[in-house]
Scaffold this motif. Structure first.
Motif, mmCIF file in Angstrom:
data_model
loop_
_atom_site.group_PDB
_atom_site.id
_atom_site.type_symbol
_atom_site.label_atom_id
_atom_site.label_comp_id
_atom_site.label_asym_id
_atom_site.label_seq_id
_atom_site.Cartn_x
_atom_site.Cartn_y
_atom_site.Cartn_z
ATOM 1 N N GLU A 164 42.309 11.945 56.302
ATOM 2 C CA GLU A 164 41.321 11.784 55.065
ATOM 3 C C GLU A 164 40.338 12.878 54.875
ATOM 4 O O GLU A 164 40.263 13.494 53.907
ATOM 5 C CB GLU A 164 40.990 10.354 54.853
ATOM 6 C CG GLU A 164 40.021 10.165 53.526
ATOM 7 C CD GLU A 164 39.512 8.927 53.490
ATOM 8 O OE1 GLU A 164 39.823 8.213 52.299
ATOM 9 O OE2 GLU A 164 38.891 8.423 54.311
ATOM 10 N N ALA A 165 39.800 13.288 55.925
ATOM 11 C CA ALA A 165 38.658 14.501 55.937
ATOM 12 C C ALA A 165 39.208 15.382 55.098
ATOM 13 O O ALA A 165 38.393 16.305 54.475
ATOM 14 C CB ALA A 165 38.225 14.566 57.210
ATOM 15 N N LYS A 166 40.681 15.990 55.404
ATOM 16 C CA LYS A 166 41.048 17.165 54.545
ATOM 17 C C LYS A 166 40.996 16.954 52.857
ATOM 18 O O LYS A 166 40.890 17.971 52.277
ATOM 19 C CB LYS A 166 42.368 17.455 54.919
ATOM 20 C CG LYS A 166 42.841 17.561 56.091
ATOM 21 C CD LYS A 166 44.188 17.410 56.544
ATOM 22 C CE LYS A 166 44.590 17.706 58.142
ATOM 23 N NZ LYS A 166 46.160 17.521 58.293
ATOM 24 N N HIS A 167 40.793 15.787 52.346
ATOM 25 C CA HIS A 167 40.628 15.470 51.059
ATOM 26 C C HIS A 167 39.089 15.543 50.455
ATOM 27 O O HIS A 167 39.021 14.948 49.316
ATOM 28 C CB HIS A 167 41.235 14.294 50.903
ATOM 29 C CG HIS A 167 42.891 14.596 50.813
ATOM 30 N ND1 HIS A 167 43.614 15.104 49.838
ATOM 31 C CD2 HIS A 167 43.839 14.063 51.942
ATOM 32 C CE1 HIS A 167 45.028 15.072 50.540
ATOM 33 N NE2 HIS A 167 44.991 14.569 51.739
ATOM 34 N N GLY A 168 38.171 15.408 51.288
ATOM 35 C CA GLY A 168 36.884 15.698 50.880
ATOM 36 C C GLY A 168 36.303 14.421 50.889
ATOM 37 O O GLY A 168 35.337 14.183 50.146
ATOM 38 N N TRP A 169 36.864 13.335 51.517
ATOM 39 C CA TRP A 169 36.425 11.866 51.443
ATOM 40 C C TRP A 169 36.512 11.549 52.582
ATOM 41 O O TRP A 169 37.056 11.467 53.457
ATOM 42 C CB TRP A 169 37.424 10.962 50.328
ATOM 43 C CG TRP A 169 37.239 11.058 48.957
ATOM 44 C CD1 TRP A 169 37.525 12.128 47.946
ATOM 45 C CD2 TRP A 169 36.336 10.450 48.064
ATOM 46 N NE1 TRP A 169 37.380 12.074 46.865
ATOM 47 C CE2 TRP A 169 36.323 11.062 46.727
ATOM 48 C CE3 TRP A 169 35.406 9.559 48.292
ATOM 49 C CZ2 TRP A 169 35.759 10.494 45.668
ATOM 50 C CZ3 TRP A 169 34.530 8.635 47.215
ATOM 51 C CH2 TRP A 169 34.677 9.278 45.935
ATOM 52 N N GLN A 170 35.496 10.098 52.857
ATOM 53 C CA GLN A 170 35.489 9.308 53.797
ATOM 54 C C GLN A 170 35.500 7.867 53.233
ATOM 55 O O GLN A 170 34.628 7.876 52.303
ATOM 56 C CB GLN A 170 34.024 9.756 54.662
ATOM 57 C CG GLN A 170 34.217 10.940 55.409
ATOM 58 C CD GLN A 170 33.286 10.890 56.452
ATOM 59 O OE1 GLN A 170 32.481 10.104 56.847
ATOM 60 N NE2 GLN A 170 33.087 12.345 57.128
#
Length: 742
Positions: free
Chosen positions: A254-260
């Motif tokens: 998920e971190a790759k998408h700029g969200w947590q």
């Protein structure tokens, strides 16, 4: 002429604009937009764990958040989950109904087809002020884990890791998942970014305790897991270290998408970290998978615990005195209340949600619970009241969410105490109200004649049926002027026009059912009369409030499966053809447990499920009862009988359980041509039998068959409508806003 040309050109231009606009709407994904906080450069967070609570970023500040939700399955009647048959129209309608109920989140268990994410994004684009969020589950390779009993198997780890990555990419609209033959998995091109509407992740499924124990035994020296975003704590067992790695894999992707988003793993009472000293079954308290043994290290959105908690399973909820120490708000000793309190206390430092709870509205029952909270046997009103009580208890104990199981009824489901009586690959094609697991929904999925035939003692609905939907059966029975029969995916329907008004205090009416050669040709209910062909099942209407379905003793599945365990007085006569004995229709709710499987001896228990309630099943009427099965008014009698109570293992293929001797808990099936219906009336004062002419034996074999064409998946029809429980839960959900801080 020029003016006409200009006018046509203008209309053509407008049509092109409309067409282009429609194309943009349907083929160009709208931007998902929610208010979020940039916790660190390039990382957005909408929800986060803070201490023991979940918080939402709203109006430029962090506020406590209570997830009021429903679980949503992946299918509709006539289909199995792997077919992913829910349409865009279904999702659009359901999302609105779910929000109207008061829910703010939907939990899904696995990757759904692209239409789910697309429809949610489009729906929320129209509801920006109050979007509907979702919790995405990631399905673990459950069957392989149970079979292999080793979570560290490299192939299993690789398969689960791939599922995690596919789930994250599907949520963020960045996946093309190839279709795999017979996989039952969603596939397609995922282009709609639903990530901003995500509330959190739940990784995995309910863990099999034997698998967890064996994994721990096989890998005692497994190193502590130290990931980029999550790690196991000192003292974690090997399986918990494996779970930490899977949670970390989710965060990395998920971190790759700029969200947590907050992350949890799925858990249930069986593998909780709490002791259940009064639990009889060893496997139910064998091993723990403890959420507090895992922690985030660089994951600002945090981490929470997720549990499935029902009030009737495992059995310690009913039998363990150490969980009968607290009273609920009604002043009742309540083991569910006690358990919620203990579980919350144990997880006092992290947020915790109950992500499955509820009871089903069904004829069948599978477990008994305190305060009548059984797994089944409830009407819709009882279901709603119990669900709402548990919802309030979860909220009042300071949990961060209560996700009701479930949104829609699911016909394909199986239950442990009826699965030997049906045909697995045809369960989705009919409505088996004895299988309680199918009817947890607050959105009812009813058989096709639910709106056409009301059990209310009025014949007007029968008059409206087409000639292909009903049949008049000539029984040559005195006291019964006409007998009409119909059926659908759930029931056999009878409408009798009697020669005089039915008074259960003075008369008993019987309907015998013949499907196979064999059965009872004589019985006390026949008052000395005999038949030339036997009856497998018998309906008796002799009580003001309820009727009773019974089954010939030598045909009785329950007797054949459990023998003297179920009936200590069982003798060989009961197992002979034409025993003359009709037994109550029963289901087992507790096996006999003995050491070493059980800590203590645990008695066998069964319940009667053949009682057919008198009432009105018209939901528009104030006296509506979803379990109403018969009604009499004047000379009119109406009945509906669940298929399995007639011996059917699958009405869609006209198959019934036969008389063959098999393994004691397995049964074989036989296709039949239909059902012969044998009615008669007994006067209670004189014991006179009305309905048989001529000398015995009465020629049942010459009676006409009621028959029907088999049906397949494409023939299945159903009626969708909210149950009474929907409106009761609606009231409860609208009463609750913020979590209770404890």
């Amino acid at each position: 002429m020029r003016k006409m040309f200009k006018s046509r050109l203008a209309k053509l231009g407008l049509a092109m604009v409309i067409a282009v606009g429609a194309a943009v709407y349907w083929f160009w994904p709208p931007t998902a937009s929610v208010e979020s906080a940039e916790i660190r450069k390039g990382i957005q967070v909408k929800f986060k764990a803070n201490g023991s609570q979940i918080e939402e970023y709203s109006n430029q500040s962090w506020k406590p958040y209570f997830a009021k939700g429903v679980n949503m399955g992946a299918t509709i009647p006539g289909h199995f989950p792997g077919e992913l048959a829910i349409s865009t129209d279904d999702y659009e309608r359901w999302f609105e109904m779910i929000q109207q109920m008061g829910a703010n989140v939907i939990r899904v268990y696995t990757i759904l087809k692209p239409e789910f994410y697309e429809t949610l994004v489009r729906y929320n684009a129209k509801h920006q002020d109050h979007p509907l969020f979702f919790i995405q589950g990631v399905w673990s390779p459950e069957e392989e884990l149970i079979a292999g009993k080793d979570a560290f198997d490299p192939k299993l780890k690789e398969k689960f890791a791939k599922e995690i990555e596919d789930a994250v990419e599907a949520v963020y609209g960045n996946a093309t998942i190839q279709s795999e033959a017979h996989s039952g998995k969603a596939s397609g091109k995922y282009v709609f970014n639903a990530g901003p509407y995500l509330m959190g992740w739940i990784v995995g499924t309910e863990w099999d305790p034997v698998m967890v124990r064996e994994t721990n035994k096989k890998h005692p020296d497994a190193a502590d897991y130290k990931g980029a975003y999550f790690q196991s704590k000192p003292g974690a067992n090997p399986f918990e270290k494996w779970v930490a790695e899977m949670v970390d894999r989710t965060a990395k992707t998920e971190a790759k998408h700029g969200w947590q988003h907050p992350i949890a793993f799925s858990n249930w009472v069986t593998t909780d970290p709490i002791e259940h000293p009064g639990e009889p079954l060893v496997a139910e308290d064998m091993v723990s998978v403890d959420p507090t043994h895992i922690e985030p290290v660089n994951w600002d959105a945090g981490y929470f615990a997720s549990y499935h908690v029902y009030p009737y399973y495992p059995d310690f909820f009913t039998y363990d005195k150490s969980f009968q120490t607290m009273k609920n708000k009604k002043g009742q000793i309540d083991s569910y209340q006690t358990y919620l309190h203990k579980l919350k206390e144990y997880h006092r430092d992290i947020p915790i949600m109950i992500t499955e709870f509820g009871v089903p509205a069904s004829q069948g029952i599978a477990h008994m619970g305190m305060l009548g909270r059984n797994q089944g046997g409830h009407d819709e009103k009882e279901q709603g009241e119990m669900d709402a009580d548990m919802f309030r208890q979860i909220h009042e104990e300071g949990y961060s969410g209560a996700i009701l199981f479930t949104w829609q009824d699911e016909w394909f489901k199986k239950t442990w105490n009826t699965l030997n009586y049906d045909i697995p690959d045809r369960r989705a094609y009919w409505y088996n109200t004895l299988t309680n697991e199918s009817f947890f929904g607050v959105l009812g999925m009813f058989p096709s004649k639910d709106e056409k035939l009301r059990i209310d003692g009025d014949t007007s609905d029968w008059d409206k049926l087409g000639t292909d939907e009903k049949a008049k059966i000539d029984t040559n029975s005195k006291g019964l002027n006409e007998l009409w029969v119909s059926h659908d995916e759930g029931y056999l329907y009878l409408m009798a026009k009697l020669s005089e008004p039915f008074d259960p205090s003075k008369q008993a009416i019987y309907f015998g059912m013949d499907t196979l050669q064999g059965g009872n040709r004589h019985a006390p209910q026949l008052q000395g009369k005999t038949l030339d062909e036997g009856l497998e099942t018998l309906l008796e209407l002799s009580d003001e409030q309820k009727g009773k379905m019974m089954i010939a003793s030598n045909y009785d599945f329950h007797t054949r499966a459990f023998g003297k365990t179920a009936d200590p007085a069982l003798d060989s006569k009961q197992l002979q053809d034409d025993s003359g004995i009709f037994k109550p229709w029963k289901l087992v709710v507790n096996y006999l447990l003995e050491r070493p499987d059980s800590r203590v001896s645990h008695p066998f228990k069964d319940v009667e499920v053949g009682d057919l309630l008198r009432g009105n099943n018209d939901p528009s009427q104030p006296d509506y009862n979803s379990k109403a099965m018969w009604q009499a008014k004047g000379n009119i009698l109406e009945v509906r009988i669940p298929w399995m109570l007639l011996g059917f293992s699958d009405p869609s293929s006209l198959r019934v359980i036969n008389y063959e001797k098999t393994d004691r808990r397995q049964f074989k099936t036989t296709p039949v041509e239909g059902i012969r219906i044998v009615p008669w009336i007994v006067k209670k004062d004189t014991k006179e039998v009305i309905g048989f002419d001529g000398n015995p034996p009465y020629p049942v074999s010459k009676l006409p068959l009621y028959t029907w064409k088999s049906w397949k998946d494409t023939d299945v029809q159903y009626v969708e409508r909210p149950k009474q429980s929907y409106y009761i839960m609606q009231k409860a959900m609208h009463e609750v806003d913020q979590p209770v801080k404890k």
